[in-house]
Design a protein around this motif. Structure first.
Motif, PDB file in Angstrom:
ATOM      1  N   UNK A 138      70.344  35.846  61.018  1.00 63.95           N
ATOM      2  CA  UNK A 138      70.806  35.905  59.636  1.00 63.95           C
ATOM      3  C   UNK A 138      70.520  34.609  58.903  1.00 63.95           C
ATOM      4  N   UNK A 139      70.593  33.479  59.593  1.00 62.32           N
ATOM      5  CA  UNK A 139      70.453  32.183  58.937  1.00 62.32           C
ATOM      6  C   UNK A 139      69.216  31.452  59.422  1.00 62.32           C
ATOM      7  N   UNK A 140      68.170  32.225  59.744  1.00 56.43           N
ATOM      8  CA  UNK A 140      66.985  31.565  60.278  1.00 56.43           C
ATOM      9  C   UNK A 140      66.208  30.803  59.215  1.00 56.43           C
ATOM     10  N   UNK A 141      66.445  31.082  57.942  1.00 52.70           N
ATOM     11  CA  UNK A 141      65.822  30.326  56.857  1.00 52.70           C
ATOM     12  C   UNK A 141      64.451  30.802  56.438  1.00 52.70           C
ATOM     13  N   UNK A 142      63.884  31.791  57.117  1.00 51.97           N
ATOM     14  CA  UNK A 142      62.540  32.260  56.761  1.00 51.97           C
ATOM     15  C   UNK A 142      62.608  33.112  55.493  1.00 51.97           C
ATOM     16  N   UNK A 143      61.713  32.817  54.558  1.00 48.08           N
ATOM     17  CA  UNK A 143      61.666  33.528  53.282  1.00 48.08           C
ATOM     18  C   UNK A 143      60.304  34.215  53.153  1.00 48.08           C
ATOM     19  N   UNK A 144      60.346  35.499  52.844  1.00 49.49           N
ATOM     20  CA  UNK A 144      59.103  36.237  52.569  1.00 49.49           C
ATOM     21  C   UNK A 144      58.618  35.794  51.196  1.00 49.49           C
ATOM     22  N   UNK A 145      57.618  34.908  51.175  1.00 55.11           N
ATOM     23  CA  UNK A 145      57.287  34.178  49.956  1.00 55.11           C
ATOM     24  C   UNK A 145      56.350  34.922  49.018  1.00 55.11           C
ATOM     25  N   UNK A 146      55.196  35.398  49.556  1.00 57.77           N
ATOM     26  CA  UNK A 146      54.169  35.951  48.673  1.00 57.77           C
ATOM     27  C   UNK A 146      53.155  36.712  49.516  1.00 57.77           C
ATOM     28  N   UNK A 147      52.577  37.799  49.005  1.00 56.67           N
ATOM     29  CA  UNK A 147      51.510  38.480  49.743  1.00 56.67           C
ATOM     30  C   UNK A 147      50.296  37.555  49.903  1.00 56.67           C
ATOM     31  N   UNK A 148      49.658  37.634  51.038  1.00 60.93           N
ATOM     32  CA  UNK A 148      48.495  36.782  51.305  1.00 60.93           C
ATOM     33  C   UNK A 148      47.429  36.969  50.234  1.00 60.93           C
ATOM     34  N   UNK A 149      47.225  38.208  49.796  1.00 60.49           N
ATOM     35  CA  UNK A 149      46.165  38.498  48.820  1.00 60.49           C
ATOM     36  C   UNK A 149      46.428  37.847  47.466  1.00 60.49           C
ATOM     37  N   UNK A 150      47.672  37.433  47.222  1.00 58.93           N
ATOM     38  CA  UNK A 150      48.010  36.796  45.948  1.00 58.93           C
ATOM     39  C   UNK A 150      47.904  35.271  46.003  1.00 58.93           C
ATOM     40  N   UNK A 151      47.500  34.738  47.148  1.00 53.67           N
ATOM     41  CA  UNK A 151      47.304  33.293  47.272  1.00 53.67           C
ATOM     42  C   UNK A 151      45.813  33.012  47.135  1.00 53.67           C
ATOM     43  N   UNK A 152      45.369  32.477  46.004  1.00 53.70           N
ATOM     44  CA  UNK A 152      43.934  32.279  45.798  1.00 53.70           C
ATOM     45  C   UNK A 152      43.362  31.194  46.707  1.00 53.70           C
ATOM     46  N   UNK A 153      42.191  31.441  47.235  1.00 55.20           N
ATOM     47  CA  UNK A 153      41.513  30.483  48.093  1.00 55.20           C
ATOM     48  C   UNK A 153      41.065  29.275  47.268  1.00 55.20           C
ATOM     49  N   UNK A 154      41.269  28.067  47.850  1.00 58.88           N
ATOM     50  CA  UNK A 154      40.858  26.851  47.164  1.00 58.88           C
ATOM     51  C   UNK A 154      41.760  26.464  46.011  1.00 58.88           C
ATOM     52  N   UNK A 155      42.988  26.987  46.012  1.00 56.07           N
ATOM     53  CA  UNK A 155      43.931  26.694  44.924  1.00 56.07           C
ATOM     54  C   UNK A 155      45.290  26.298  45.483  1.00 56.07           C
TER      55      UNK A 155
END
Length: 289
Positions: A179-196
Motif C-alpha cells: 500500500x505504501x510502496x511509493x510507486x506511481x504510474x506516471x505516464x505511458x511510454x509512448x507519451x515520453x518523446x525520445x530525446x526530450x
C-alpha cells in the motif's frame, strides 16, 4: 594576448601537450628525470594557484556565477581537469570510451552495453560476435577491457554480465504492490518523446507529491527530481543534447550527465535520481523513501 594564443584551438593545445610528453619520454633517463621534476614543480605551483582562485570565487557571491560560466569554457575545463580540480565521474568517462569503440565492435558483428561502474569495476553486457569462446570473440572482449582500463583511470577491472533473459510479460494486475510502496504510474511510454525532457507532477498513494522529469534517450529512461543541483530551479526547459548525453540547466548553464545526473560544471553537484521502471507499457516512478 597574442594572435597565436587567440587562434590556437583546444585540440591543438592538447596535441602540443601530448607531443611534449612523447618527446620527454624519449630522453635519456637523467634528462627525462630532470624534465619530469620541472614539470611536476610547475604543475604544483599552477594547481595551488588555481585552487586558491576557485576557493575565493566560490566564496564570493558575485564571482561564483562567473566561475560556473568559466568552467564551461573548453580551455578552462581542460586546465581544471589537468590539475585534478574537476574529475568526470567514471560512468561518464566509460560511456564515452564505449561510444568511441562501438563502431569497431559493430563492424565485427558484436555490440557492448555499459551497465554500471562500481568500486573501480566496469560491468558490461556483450552481444553478438562478442559472446562465445571463439578467437575473434575473445579478442573483441579483450579489446573492450583494454580500452576501458587504459582510458578511464578509475576503472581497474571489467566484469562481463550474463545476457539478459528474454522478457516475460506478466499482467500488472497479477503483481501485488504494498500500500505504501511509493510507486506511481506516471505516464505511458509512448507519451515520453525520445530525446526530450518530460516534466511530471506525481502523487503517491499516501499523498506525497513530487515534481519530476523523465529523460529519454532511445530505450533508456531516467527520472530525476525536477530541481537543478545549483539553486533548485526547475528543469522543464533544460536543453537535452543527445550527442553529448548532457542536460543543461536553462537558468545558469549548469551541465549534467543525462544518465548519471553527475554535474559536469562543478564537482560534487548531483541531480537527485528517482527509481524508475517500465511495466505494462507505462513509466513507473517511486516517490518518497
Amino acid at each position: 594576448m597574442s594572435t597565436t594564443a587567440q587562434t590556437t584551438s583546444i585540440t591543438e593545445l592538447a596535441e602540443r601537450v601530448d607531443e611534449a610528453a612523447r618527446r620527454v619520454a624519449g630522453l635519456d633517463p637523467e634528462a627525462r628525470k630532470a624534465a619530469e621534476e620541472l614539470k611536476e614543480a610547475v604543475e604544483a605551483v599552477h594547481r595551488a594557484g588555481l585552487i586558491t582562485i576557485v576557493r575565493r570565487m566560490r566564496a564570493d557571491e558575485r564571482a561564483r556565477e562567473l566561475l560556473f560560466e568559466l568552467v564551461d569554457e573548453p580551455e578552462v575545463r581542460m586546465l581544471f581537469m589537468l590539475h585534478g580540480i574537476i574529475r568526470p565521474d567514471p560512468m561518464t568517462e566509460a560511456s564515452r570510451v564505449i561510444d568511441a569503440i562501438r563502431p569497431m565492435v559493430r563492424s565485427h558483428g558484436g555490440d557492448v552495453e555499459l551497465v554500471r561502474v562500481e568500486d573501480g569495476v566496469a560491468y558490461v553486457r556483450l552481444k553478438g560476435a562478442c559472446t562465445g569462446c571463439s578467437a575473434p570473440a575473445v579478442a573483441l572482449r579483450e579489446g573492450i577491457e583494454e580500452a576501458l582500463i587504459e582510458r578511464v583511470p578509475a576503472i581497474t577491472r571489467v566484469e562481463v554480465l550474463p545476457p539478459e533473459p528474454s522478457p516475460v510479460l506478466i499482467p500488472l494486475s497479477a503483481v501485488r504492490f504494498g500500500r505504501d510502496d511509493g510507486w506511481v504510474r506516471a505516464i505511458p511510454v509512448e507519451q515520453v518523446p525520445d530525446g526530450r525532457i518530460t516534466p511530471l507532477h506525481l502523487t503517491a498513494k499516501d499523498g506525497t507529491e513530487q515534481e519530476a522529469i523523465v529523460v529519454r534517450l532511445g530505450d533508456r529512461f531516467t527520472a530525476y527530481v525536477n530541481e537543478c543541483a545549483h539553486q533548485a530551479m526547475p528543469l522543464d526547459d533544460a536543453l537535452l543534447d543527445r550527442e553529448a548525453g548532457t542536460i543543461t540547466c536553462p537558468w545558469h548553464g549548469f551541465s549534467f550527465d543525462a544518465e548519471s545526473g553527475e554535474c559536469l560544471s562543478m564537482p560534487g553537484a548531483q541531480l537527485e535520481r528517482l527509481p524508475l521502471r517500465i511495466d505494462d507499457g507505462h513509466v513507473w516512478i517511486k516517490v518518497g523513501s
